[in-house]
Design an enzyme around this catalytic site. Sequence first.
Site, mmCIF file in Angstrom:
data_model
loop_
_atom_site.group_PDB
_atom_site.id
_atom_site.type_symbol
_atom_site.label_atom_id
_atom_site.label_comp_id
_atom_site.label_asym_id
_atom_site.label_seq_id
_atom_site.Cartn_x
_atom_site.Cartn_y
_atom_site.Cartn_z
ATOM 1 N N HIS A 779 0.853 -1.190 0.000
ATOM 2 C CA HIS A 779 0.000 0.000 0.000
ATOM 3 C C HIS A 779 0.886 1.237 0.000
ATOM 4 C CE1 HIS A 779 -3.125 -2.802 1.958
ATOM 5 N NE2 HIS A 779 -3.354 -2.695 0.660
ATOM 6 N N GLU A 782 1.422 3.712 2.885
ATOM 7 C CA GLU A 782 1.943 3.231 4.165
ATOM 8 C C GLU A 782 3.468 3.324 4.203
ATOM 9 O OE1 GLU A 782 -1.943 0.328 4.583
ATOM 10 O OE2 GLU A 782 0.029 -0.592 4.430
ATOM 11 N N HIS A 876 2.960 -3.414 6.987
ATOM 12 C CA HIS A 876 1.924 -2.427 6.641
ATOM 13 C C HIS A 876 1.922 -1.267 7.628
ATOM 14 C CE1 HIS A 876 -0.742 -4.578 3.638
ATOM 15 N NE2 HIS A 876 0.104 -5.531 3.984
ATOM 16 N N GLU A 961 1.441 -4.471 11.381
ATOM 17 C CA GLU A 961 0.848 -3.153 11.227
ATOM 18 C C GLU A 961 1.569 -2.168 12.138
ATOM 19 O OE1 GLU A 961 -1.619 -2.360 9.213
ATOM 20 O OE2 GLU A 961 -2.751 -4.206 8.804
#
Length: 1120
Positions: A779, A782, A876, A961
Amino acid sequence: MEDTLEGTREEASGSEAPAQVTQPWTFSKSSLIRKLRQHLISTRSRPTMAAPSSGGLEVLLSTLQNAGDIENMLNILNVLDELLSAGTDRRIHHMISKGGSEALLTALVNTACSFTPNYTILLPLLHLLAKVGYRDRQIGLKAQKADAVLVVLGLLRQNTENARRAAACLWVLRVFCSSVTTADLLGKNRGLDVVFKLISSHTTKHLRTVKAAVDAFAAMLCSKINCRTAVMKGYIADLLKLYEDWHNNDVNLKNIPIRRALLHCLQRASNSAVGRDALVAEGGIGLLFQTTQTCLTMKGLESLVEPAIQLMRKCNPKVPLPLTSDKSAFSFPLPGRPVDDWDADLGLYDGSLEDDSDEDAENEEPDNRDYEDDLETDVNKLRPRPEPDRPLEQLGQYVCLCPELHHDFQDLDSSSEIDESSDDDSTQEGDLNDQRSSELPSDRDENHLQTSDFHKHYLNCSRKGQVGHSSMVDRLLEKYGICIPNHDPRLYATTAANTKSIAGYSILAFPDFWGHLPPQEQEPMAKRPPHVQRKKVFEDIQRLICPEDIINKVVFDMDDTSSQCSPDMCPSSLRFFSKFESGNLRKAIQVRSHEYDLILNADVNSSAHCQWFYFEVSGMVAGVPYRFNIINCEKGNSQYNYGMQPVLYSVREALEGKPHWVRTGSKICYYRNHFCPRRGQKHSFYTLTFTVTFRHEDDVCYLAYHYPYTYTTLQTHLKMLEKSVDPRKVFFRQQNLCDTLAGNSCSLVTITACPTSRAWKHLHQLRNRPCVVLTARVHPGESNASWVLKGTLEFLCSSDPVAESLREAYIFKIVPMLNPDGVINGNNRCSLTAEDLNRQWLKPDPNLSPTIYHTKGFLYYLNSIGRTPLVFCDYHGHSRKKNVFLYGCSMKETLWQSGSPINTVSLKEDPGYRTIAKTLDRIAPAFSFNSCNYLVEKSRASTARVVVWREIGVLRSYTMESTYNGCNQGIYKGLQTGTRELEEMGMKFSQSLLTLRRNAIHYNSRLIHNASALLDLDDRLLDHKSNNCFEDDEPACMEEIEYSSCSDPFGANELDTDVSANVSSEEEDEEDADICRNGQRRTDRKSHLVPHYLKQDTLEPLTIKGGQCNGIDISNSYLY
Ligand SMILES: [Zn+2]
């Protein structure tokens, strides 16, 4: 569910049954009633004995409907009232379940339709009906069925002069309107007119009745038809006048409930487009704005301010974004797809803002429910199933991606070697030039070498420049040269020349070029000033009511360079720029002298996904606060509401030796605004607003969502790393996994230790090291993931003894950027196909998602040669949570959490998937074990984590994350993360891998020693619980981010109190006092449980579902 049981028991056997027997009867001594009452009590206290057909309540209700005897009816009503007033709502619900509403309605119709209606009965009947009806969702329909709706309307017509009777009728009508069709029926019979006549201008008389009328009127507006009628008859204008009148005359603040009720009427009306239009046309927004400003100056009026603001926001007319098209400024022709195909991708707007929504109080726990429904319960889909999605022959192409397995290390003594397959761009040294160097006076004295000289135009990476000039960069480095580890501006510039962007960028953003060092001090989260959003919303509303104050000048437009402000043309405007890698500002509009609306470019080939931003700003005046509004954000909430700040890089500061991205900005908030896409008013955007006060005059600054990390930065970094390692010790290879759609190289990096010798046993050891596969940045928005990965890479290449052990223990296969094209072109979420690459793993298309296709192919290859990775982790960033955490996959936990009936005891599952998180919890300060979970969601079936776990059979398959904001636990609590902490996280993740090998390794005692010393572990299991992965981990925001729903501010208690007051009070004075008191009291309606409370409950392993406990139905065994 267990508390249901307890509450019921208490009620059944508790205080009131014996106690009430001793209380004196207010009414009759009729034996019938006494018997009934005793029967009722005994039935209730001996539930198991009671046959349903002979329940006392039923007898009471049946008698009520059939008795013509006034005294009996009064007595029954009194008993009912007594019973219902003393207990909780549960009793009323019980009564409703036994047909209580119908009985009351029948009794009402019978009594009202008699020749001379008897108000001694009617009044308590209406009161009881209001109380019961408020809790009966079906009351509207039941009332229609019993023909009671028009009967009550008729009673109201006959009693408009009798305040008490009118109030009682109004309450009942109001509860009838819980059904839209009932409201429609009332509207058709001129109910609006009858009720509206009872809403008077400011008065001191019959206040309770006036308020009841306003409430009933609001209730009728739940119907769209009634809204239209109200608009047509001019009632919106009248309501506004009434609101103004009560506002102006309420000197002693005694009429707050009525004023609030009037606002509620307007809010209801504004649920429909006609209502909103009428309110705006009648000058409602201006009126609300002024009255609210007055309210702000007085204490105790908060209950008026908030609804008024919500109403203004809701009615503020939707404005399409000032763009010629919603589509991204960039389009890219896709292989096998018509050029303009993406045009139609518009399912994105889910219409979450319902235009004419009826309010609903039903959805008590949507998040929780949705989440559990999303959990995979099909055991077959939870079982590993390693079989390739392509013919085995095709896997042969990946042999070359494991050079370490085939390398013979003949040159273990030589200093370096060149790998043919690596993408070698380093021949462009010195190609960096300065197209416009002629414009730079070369004889400027040094002090005059201003920051503005380093504006992007002088930082050019074009290959086709002039030869033999003194490069600006050289002079810069000579004068200001700094040392940033693993970064080299010259190398950056040459590397950039090979980066292929859609717009053909040739200009470098200074921070990427020059480099970034984390600042010395840690940066605390920003404090949210009280009511910051309210103040911003007021400023937004003022645009509508004072349009003459608005400049509305376009100062930057990606589509149209002619509108670009030059310093001479607009000396008082800021200048913007973003035509560089990862930049994505589409348009900048000066709204007021120091306020700018900024519009972000949608992801390439799409019309959506805006959230990431990166742009340059210059031409500022020092010390002046500038307000920036990014007006087309799309996420429903943001960490910007919870202490996060954007980041800023000042060229001036960088040249003064402080090359830092720093957190900046004050008065930050994030809320739904009144802008909408050009196509589709049902959708609306969110504003991120922040204020920046620049320190230096005429600086060149860069602002970004988060610390930028470009594709060129990565490529530069990999080159630096390759140079930095000792090739005799560290095996480091950068290879091209595949080319992206735009022709950029997607790198695969291999890191492991070189064997100590060419002896068979050393080569054998190398070739048997387990693989660890890491990926990141699928992504593009990110960027934190890239910083974490940078930390991992640097650590793995370092001479730290733990790093050495890791290299000796594993072969690392790293794809540091899965989505180079997205990163380069300033996308937030997607690749050039406008698709989320992390939803392509199930069946990646080799032509459209090559990086995913080949990463997966490579994993299959490892699998096919018996080298299934020990660990897979995809890095991420998470925009709505704090800390760093892992999502993994566990079949058992998923089944267990989803409430699946499958017996998990017999299922075998290696618990090793939890080891890394447990270790990180101890060694990584930013890591939060409690935020981790191992649940497999259906909606994530095509993500890397789930596919690699299930199809490749990797037990430890994770998404890591990292927050954009900071931590709420550990030593970083209350601090925003910087790149230092992100890199540290990457390092700690690598270190944690050592624990996996601790028990398995027998050939290297040093390694075991390192692992134990580093981690200081014992085998004690930590008793942590897996967490649910709710999208949003934060409590509700202090201020309403949304405005689309307006809740009914009047709760059951308020109604009950009003009803009771109507029964007892004879004089208006008392009534005033009541209303005043009510005004002070908070509305006491049962609050909806918010998701983060619920979450705790859902963790309980023994949650009893559907009233079942060990097969016994517990929901019906008490009371009845
Ligand atoms: Zn992501």
